[in-house]
Design a protein around this motif. Sequence first.
Motif, mmCIF file in Angstrom:
data_model
loop_
_atom_site.group_PDB
_atom_site.id
_atom_site.type_symbol
_atom_site.label_atom_id
_atom_site.label_comp_id
_atom_site.label_asym_id
_atom_site.label_seq_id
_atom_site.Cartn_x
_atom_site.Cartn_y
_atom_site.Cartn_z
ATOM 1 N N UNK A 95 0.841 -1.297 0.178
ATOM 2 C CA UNK A 95 0.037 0.063 0.063
ATOM 3 C C UNK A 95 0.736 1.262 -0.085
ATOM 4 N N UNK A 96 0.503 2.093 -0.633
ATOM 5 C CA UNK A 96 1.256 3.581 -0.763
ATOM 6 C C UNK A 96 0.769 4.386 0.620
ATOM 7 N N UNK A 97 1.125 3.866 1.638
ATOM 8 C CA UNK A 97 0.706 4.372 2.880
ATOM 9 C C UNK A 97 1.511 3.425 4.073
ATOM 10 N N UNK A 98 1.856 4.166 5.049
ATOM 11 C CA UNK A 98 2.329 3.368 6.227
ATOM 12 C C UNK A 98 1.435 2.642 7.092
ATOM 13 N N UNK A 99 0.340 2.773 7.103
ATOM 14 C CA UNK A 99 -0.633 2.182 7.737
ATOM 15 C C UNK A 99 -1.796 1.455 6.987
ATOM 16 N N UNK A 100 -2.460 0.353 7.348
ATOM 17 C CA UNK A 100 -3.549 -0.180 6.736
ATOM 18 C C UNK A 100 -4.653 -0.203 6.941
ATOM 19 N N UNK A 101 -5.107 0.878 7.773
ATOM 20 C CA UNK A 101 -6.421 1.236 8.309
ATOM 21 C C UNK A 101 -7.319 1.434 7.072
ATOM 22 N N UNK A 102 -8.506 0.946 7.027
ATOM 23 C CA UNK A 102 -9.379 1.154 6.054
ATOM 24 C C UNK A 102 -10.782 1.861 6.520
ATOM 25 N N UNK A 103 -11.300 2.609 5.699
ATOM 26 C CA UNK A 103 -12.343 3.403 6.114
ATOM 27 C C UNK A 103 -13.516 2.537 6.338
ATOM 28 N N UNK A 104 -13.687 1.383 5.763
ATOM 29 C CA UNK A 104 -14.719 0.386 5.729
ATOM 30 C C UNK A 104 -14.198 -0.954 5.901
ATOM 31 N N UNK A 105 -13.994 -1.676 7.211
ATOM 32 C CA UNK A 105 -13.542 -2.863 7.300
ATOM 33 C C UNK A 105 -12.062 -3.017 7.090
ATOM 34 N N UNK A 106 -11.964 -4.478 6.531
ATOM 35 C CA UNK A 106 -10.710 -4.817 6.250
ATOM 36 C C UNK A 106 -9.838 -4.352 5.036
ATOM 37 N N UNK A 107 -8.926 -4.199 4.737
ATOM 38 C CA UNK A 107 -8.192 -3.643 3.608
ATOM 39 C C UNK A 107 -8.753 -4.386 2.443
ATOM 40 N N UNK A 108 -8.941 -3.464 1.164
ATOM 41 C CA UNK A 108 -9.518 -3.979 0.067
ATOM 42 C C UNK A 108 -8.256 -3.845 -1.022
ATOM 43 N N UNK A 109 -8.303 -4.787 -2.001
ATOM 44 C CA UNK A 109 -7.397 -4.909 -3.016
ATOM 45 C C UNK A 109 -7.038 -3.566 -3.844
ATOM 46 N N UNK A 110 -8.188 -2.748 -4.033
ATOM 47 C CA UNK A 110 -7.820 -1.593 -4.939
ATOM 48 C C UNK A 110 -7.335 -0.489 -4.048
ATOM 49 N N UNK A 111 -6.962 -0.722 -2.663
ATOM 50 C CA UNK A 111 -6.020 0.190 -1.738
ATOM 51 C C UNK A 111 -4.639 -0.119 -1.850
ATOM 52 N N UNK A 112 -4.352 -1.260 -2.644
ATOM 53 C CA UNK A 112 -2.906 -1.430 -2.731
ATOM 54 C C UNK A 112 -2.416 -1.340 -4.122
ATOM 55 N N UNK A 113 -1.258 -0.729 -4.401
ATOM 56 C CA UNK A 113 -0.966 -0.139 -5.664
ATOM 57 C C UNK A 113 0.269 -1.100 -6.284
ATOM 58 N N UNK A 114 0.978 -1.876 -5.562
ATOM 59 C CA UNK A 114 1.946 -2.699 -6.134
ATOM 60 C C UNK A 114 1.507 -4.182 -5.725
ATOM 61 N N UNK A 115 1.884 -5.146 -6.901
ATOM 62 C CA UNK A 115 1.275 -6.303 -6.710
ATOM 63 C C UNK A 115 2.626 -7.300 -7.053
ATOM 64 N N UNK A 116 2.611 -8.420 -6.305
ATOM 65 C CA UNK A 116 3.336 -9.543 -6.996
ATOM 66 C C UNK A 116 2.755 -10.335 -7.962
#
Length: 129
Positions: A99-120
Amino acid sequence: QVQLVESGGGSVQAGESLRLSCAASGRTFSSNAMGWFRQVQGKEREFVAVIDWSGSNTDYSDSVKGRFTISRDNARNTVDLQMSSLKSEDTAVYYCAARNAPLYYSATGHPQPDEYSVWGQGTQVTVSS
């Protein structure tokens, strides 16, 4: 930019364990929250686990809580997912993501895939019962 490569997937029997690793290269790895997601063919990608920039805070999906452990070693630029007591329903392609952020907190529940910018590229985990 961070580049990610997963490894450690394979085929196991139900009840066994696997440890997935994610090797990162590039800049600012230690400033990124990191997550593991999984996807079954024909289904949406789903959240598995996440860890903040320092490794001090983690979160897990209800389906893996108590069985999986996420960890990171910023000195080695790695993020691991220790999977224990594997079940057939854990079968999926597992992806490491940043994620392009140091924290993982999401406004709605658990993290969502579209909140993460780089993937293996993903690594296959198959659990047979």
